[in-house]
Write a protein that holds these residues in place. Structure first.
Motif, short mmCIF file in Angstrom:
data_model
loop_
_atom_site.label_atom_id
_atom_site.label_comp_id
_atom_site.label_asym_id
_atom_site.label_seq_id
_atom_site.Cartn_x
_atom_site.Cartn_y
_atom_site.Cartn_z
N ASN A 189 -10.56 -5.20 22.26
CA ASN A 189 -10.28 -3.77 22.11
C ASN A 189 -9.18 -3.52 21.09
O ASN A 189 -9.25 -2.58 20.30
N ILE A 190 -8.17 -4.36 21.16
CA ILE A 190 -7.06 -4.18 20.20
C ILE A 190 -7.56 -4.38 18.77
O ILE A 190 -7.24 -3.62 17.85
N ALA A 191 -8.41 -5.44 18.59
CA ALA A 191 -8.97 -5.69 17.25
C ALA A 191 -9.84 -4.52 16.79
O ALA A 191 -9.78 -4.11 15.62
N LEU A 192 -10.66 -3.97 17.72
CA LEU A 192 -11.50 -2.82 17.35
C LEU A 192 -10.67 -1.61 16.97
O LEU A 192 -11.00 -0.86 16.05
N ILE A 193 -9.60 -1.39 17.71
CA ILE A 193 -8.73 -0.25 17.39
C ILE A 193 -8.14 -0.41 15.99
O ILE A 193 -8.15 0.53 15.18
#
Length: 538
Positions: A46-50
């Motif tokens: 999720n952090i990478a997608l954000i």
């Protein structure tokens, strides 16, 4: 879309972090085991997608901003002239159409002012195109400073500008005052590279009130057309001035366009023919030569004089072609005259701008085997002020080959004594405006006497034009030997009438080998002898 993906990743991050983060914190404190591996990996994903979504969103935003700026620049360039920053033709037409649509009854009007620089081609020719661009930019700036806030200015192309402004229908004098200020401001010298360039403008004014009586489908185009017509009228009347459009001007322009088309067709069809005016030795009364004068045998207008078609031919750039055809025909005609008779030919100032002019004349002499000593080229004083160095070179080239060169219409221009001394002229021709008024006019008598005295000092013989009666002839004879021409000796005649006159006088030609040998630039006299077959009577 990228912003939505980033937002969804943030929501998932919040949900996942709410479960994973407390477990991680307790594990750090040693109070619990580590978090579930799958949930931890989901949190990292999720952090990478954000981060990726937000970076992509910013990149796309930057691209969209650049695209919008490019579109705005393209739209600006499509509407403006890139040199002066003024509107271009298309955008001006749209602005003018809008101004015409905003008129309120008969109380308000729109004026269009067509602006054209006078003799701008010479600015480019003499100073270069960089100087021309500098002049155009400065003129646009000066005009803009004179225009009111509601006005718009456009450059249509080349040295043509046009502006439009609303005004009160009863206050046309305000538009005239603006036009006067424009002319005054433009006439100030334009500095460029340490030099000063002088320029003037001709203005044509047209009002939307001219359209009220004749509604049209494209009022903006028609109003610009009327302003153009008025501007051409201003040029015709002497340039550096303005005129309001009037209906008769349109008829004049239409006639002018018909003349231009007729002249071009006439050159192709050989409708321009030489006429010949006698030149007489005033002492003996003997015929000594002819001056060739151009006439136009127009199928529509009949016989047209040179004062009508020569200025137009010069303006539309066909005078050189016309003159060369006439000179060729004159050489053919004069070859049938007594070899003692000379042929004088007028040359346009436009032709003298051609650096190859002298070579073209010499080539025609060779082509037609016409003896150079029988030809006299006549140039006007106007030629001396355009490029005196080139004129001197041409005169010298012609005289070196035996052609004589005379200064025509002397007294009507600005030739100086130093120019007369430095330029190798063979003869002066006193303008007919002085000669034709010799009857009892003491002032003109003294002026002609001064010209004769000056020519004696310079050792230049004289030809007097405009001899119309015995009184003028008697007045001229007292000043010594000179040639003369005018209606007193007969009007200009076509070639066949000249032959009849010469046959009556026994002055037809006998061409011999000796005559052929005198032709300028004749390289192979043996070939000429074979072609001519010795002496022959014409």
């Amino acid at each position: 879309m990228t912003l939505g993906i980033a937002f969804a990743a943030i929501v998932l991050f919040v949900g996942t972090a709410g479960t994973v983060m407390p477990t991680i914190m307790r594990a750090w404190r040693g109070l619990a085991e580590g978090p579930d591996v799958i949930l931890a990996n989901a949190l990292l994903l999720n952090i990478a997608l954000i981060l990726l979504g937000w970076h992509r969103y910013k990149a796309l935003n930057g691209q969209l901003d650049a695209h919008k700026q490019s579109e705005q620049e393209a739209r600006r360039l499509a509407e403006l002239d890139d040199l002066t920053g003024c509107l271009n033709r298309r955008s001006f037409s749209e602005k003018l159409a809008g101004m015409l649509g905003e008129r309120k009854g008969g109380e308000s009007a729109v004026a269009v002012i067509a602006i054209d620089l006078d003799n701008f081609k010479q600015v480019n020719d003499l100073n270069g195109h960089a100087a021309g661009d500098s002049v155009l930019t400065e003129i646009a700036r000066r005009v803009l400073t004179q225009l009111p806030d509601q006005a718009v200015l456009a450059r249509l192309g080349g040295d043509e500008f046009v502006c439009a402004l609303p005004y009160a229908a009863h206050a046309a004098d305000r538009v005239e005052l603006l036009a006067t200020r424009m002319i005054e401001q433009v006439a100030k010298p334009v500095p460029h590279d340490g030099n000063s360039i002088d320029i003037t403008v001709s203005l044509g004014l047209a009002s939307s009130l001219n359209l009220d009586d004749q509604p049209t489908d494209n009022p903006a185009h028609d109003l610009m057309h009327k302003a153009d017509i008025a501007m051409y009228h201003a040029k015709k009347q002497g340039k550096n001035r303005f005129y309001w459009f009037e209906a008769p001007m349109e008829n004049e322009l239409r006639f002018r366009n018909e003349l231009e088309a007729g002249i071009r067709r006439g050159i192709e069809k050989g409708e321009f023919v030489p006429y010949y005016e006698q030149q007489i030795d005033l002492d003996s009364g003997e015929l000594v030569g002819f001056e060739m004068l151009a006439r136009w045998n127009s199928p529509e207008m009949g016989l047209v004089g040179p004062d009508i078609f020569i200025p137009i031919a010069e303006e539309i750039g066909v005078i050189a072609e016309m003159s060369e055809h006439l000179i060729e025909q004159a050489f053919a005609d004069a070859s049938e005259w007594d070899s003692a008779l000379t042929l004088s030919v007028n040359i346009s100032p436009v032709q003298m701008r051609d650096p190859w002019f002298a070579q073209k004349i010499l080539k025609l002499l060779v082509k037609h085997r016409f003896p150079a000593h029988r030809l006299e080229i006549e140039i006007t004083e106007t030629c001396l002020h355009e490029n005196i160095g080139m004129v001197r070179s041409m005169i010298t080239s012609l005289r070196n080959q035996g052609v004589k060169v005379s200064l025509d219409d002397f007294g009507t221009g600005y030739a100086s004594l130093s120019q007369l001394k430095s330029l190798p002229f063979d003869r002066l021709k006193i303008d007919r405006s002085f000669i034709s008024e010799l009857r009892g006019e003491e002032q003109n008598t003294k002026l002609v006497e001064a010209i004769v005295s000056m020519s004696d000092g310079l050792k230049m013989p004289i030809t007097a034009e405009g001899i119309e009666d015995e009184d003028i002839l008697a007045a001229l004879k007292k000043w010594g030997q000179m040639k003369g021409q005018g209606y007193h000796y007969g009007r200009p005649e076509p070639a066949d009438k000249v032959l009849e006159r010469l046959q009556t006088k026994g002055r037809l030609a006998t061409v011999s080998e000796g005559d052929i040998a005198e032709v300028v630039g004749e390289a192979d006299n043996d070939t000429a002898r074979k072609k001519d077959g010795g002496s022959r009577a014409v």
